[in-house]
Design an enzyme around this catalytic site. Structure first.
Site, mmCIF file in Angstrom:
data_model
loop_
_atom_site.group_PDB
_atom_site.id
_atom_site.type_symbol
_atom_site.label_atom_id
_atom_site.label_comp_id
_atom_site.label_asym_id
_atom_site.label_seq_id
_atom_site.Cartn_x
_atom_site.Cartn_y
_atom_site.Cartn_z
ATOM 1 N N SER A 60 -4.777 -43.001 -3.674
ATOM 2 C CA SER A 60 -4.789 -43.374 -5.089
ATOM 3 C C SER A 60 -4.372 -42.242 -6.021
ATOM 4 C CB SER A 60 -6.175 -43.906 -5.484
ATOM 5 O OG SER A 60 -6.428 -45.151 -4.872
ATOM 6 N N THR B 225 -13.904 -47.639 -4.800
ATOM 7 C CA THR B 225 -13.742 -48.141 -3.446
ATOM 8 C C THR B 225 -15.124 -48.234 -2.803
ATOM 9 O OG1 THR B 225 -12.509 -47.835 -1.383
ATOM 10 C CG2 THR B 225 -13.283 -45.840 -2.487
ATOM 11 N N LYS C 133 -18.535 -50.922 -5.112
ATOM 12 C CA LYS C 133 -18.055 -52.050 -5.908
ATOM 13 C C LYS C 133 -19.175 -52.923 -6.467
ATOM 14 C CE LYS C 133 -13.601 -52.165 -3.522
ATOM 15 N NZ LYS C 133 -12.628 -52.971 -2.757
ATOM 16 N N ASN D 22 -13.790 -53.091 -8.943
ATOM 17 C CA ASN D 22 -13.059 -51.962 -8.370
ATOM 18 C C ASN D 22 -12.368 -51.131 -9.447
ATOM 19 O OD1 ASN D 22 -10.836 -53.652 -8.974
ATOM 20 N ND2 ASN D 22 -9.661 -52.779 -7.298
#
Length: 284
Positions: free
Chosen positions: A16, A60, A64, A85
């Site tokens: 990410s 992640t 959540k 998320n």
């Protein structure tokens, strides 16, 4: 500088930061995107200690559900799935607000469409965690009428019936060992299991040849399950596509506050994100 981050545990493998950083560079924004290893008991204190330079967070596993509980408001997809998320920070001081979103459903649907999978009447989902709830909603978007979820402990997945009911789907929960039979009736298998998991399941070549496997894992790659599809020449779709497509929606949220507002020259932004994801491939 505006700051963003991905939060979770484990988080060291996450792509990410690369993907989001590429998006903001493409948009000409001097924004920073970091990563923090956090577990559920640590999340509230972490969020509460962020200064005014923070704009939002990607969440992640295993955060959540906790993020859903901490958000001041959530979108409909997050409410139905029970999973957030994405958290957007707006306002300041006593007016500061956390808005929660679920972009995983859009990530699954859009990445499947990219590989030509746009419909499936019967879907088999492996694993029963937060991503499974998103997979159920994605199955509904593909026109599914029935979904089977195969898990190690069926009793722990009973909460998924709520998501299926909200999505208008008939849901059956079976032990993981029954996945072979369930998959034989399906047009699509979605594995939400961690990439390092070895289920012990062995699918025959005939099934692999006619049923696509969408494996949300991307590290390590291929997963043990994905390796079976690779070896038999079946259609195997990596979760890296889900990561990219859900991240694109996150970028919309962080930039414009709206998951449906296209970015300036969005196609170029997505190309930059994809190039960043592929520049340092994750290997098993």
């Amino acid at each position: 500088m505006t700051r963003l981050a991905v939060l979770g545990s484990p988080i060291a493998h996450s792509k990410s930061p690369d993907i989001h950083s590429a998006a903001y560079r493409s948009l000409g924004l001097d924004w920073g995107y970091e990563r923090f290893e956090l577990t559920e008991p640590e999340l509230a204190a972490f969020l509460g200690s962020r200064g005014p330079d923070w704009r939002g967070f990607s969440l992640t596993m295993p955060l959540k559900a906790e993020a859903l509980a901490l958000a001041d408001e959530v979108d409909e997809t997050a409410r139905v799935t029970g999973a957030v998320n994405t958290l957007l920070l707006t306002g300041s001081g006593s007016e500061r607000q956390l808005s929660g979103f679920n972009t995983d459903v859009a990530g699954i649907v859009n990445s499947l469409a990219e590989h030509g999978v746009r419909e499936a009447a019967n879907v088999c989902i492996l694993g029963g965690g937060a991503t499974a709830a998103s997979a159920i909603m994605a199955a509904a978007a593909l026109g599914a009428q029935a979904v089977t979820v195969a898990v190690r402990t069926p009793a722990k997945a009973e909460g998924l019936h709520r998501q299926a009911e909200a999505a208008g789907l008939a849901l059956r929960i079976v032990p993981l060992g029954d996945a072979l039979a369930a998959a034989s009736e399906s047009q699509l298998i979605i594995s939400t299991l961690p990439g390092g998991s070895d289920t012990g399941l062995v699918f025959d070549a005939e099934l692999i040849g006619r049923v696509a496997l969408y494996d949300v894992a991307y590290a390590p790659w291929p997963s043990a399950l994905g390796a079976q599809w690779q070896a038999a020449g079946g259609q195997l779709i990596s979760g890296l596509g889900m990561l990219l497509h859900q991240a694109l929606v996150q970028v919309r949220i962080f930039v414009a506050g709206d998951p449906f507002a296209p970015l300036p020259d969005e196609a170029a932004v997505f190309r930059a994100m994809t190039a960043a994801a592929l520049s340092n491939p994750v290997k098993g």
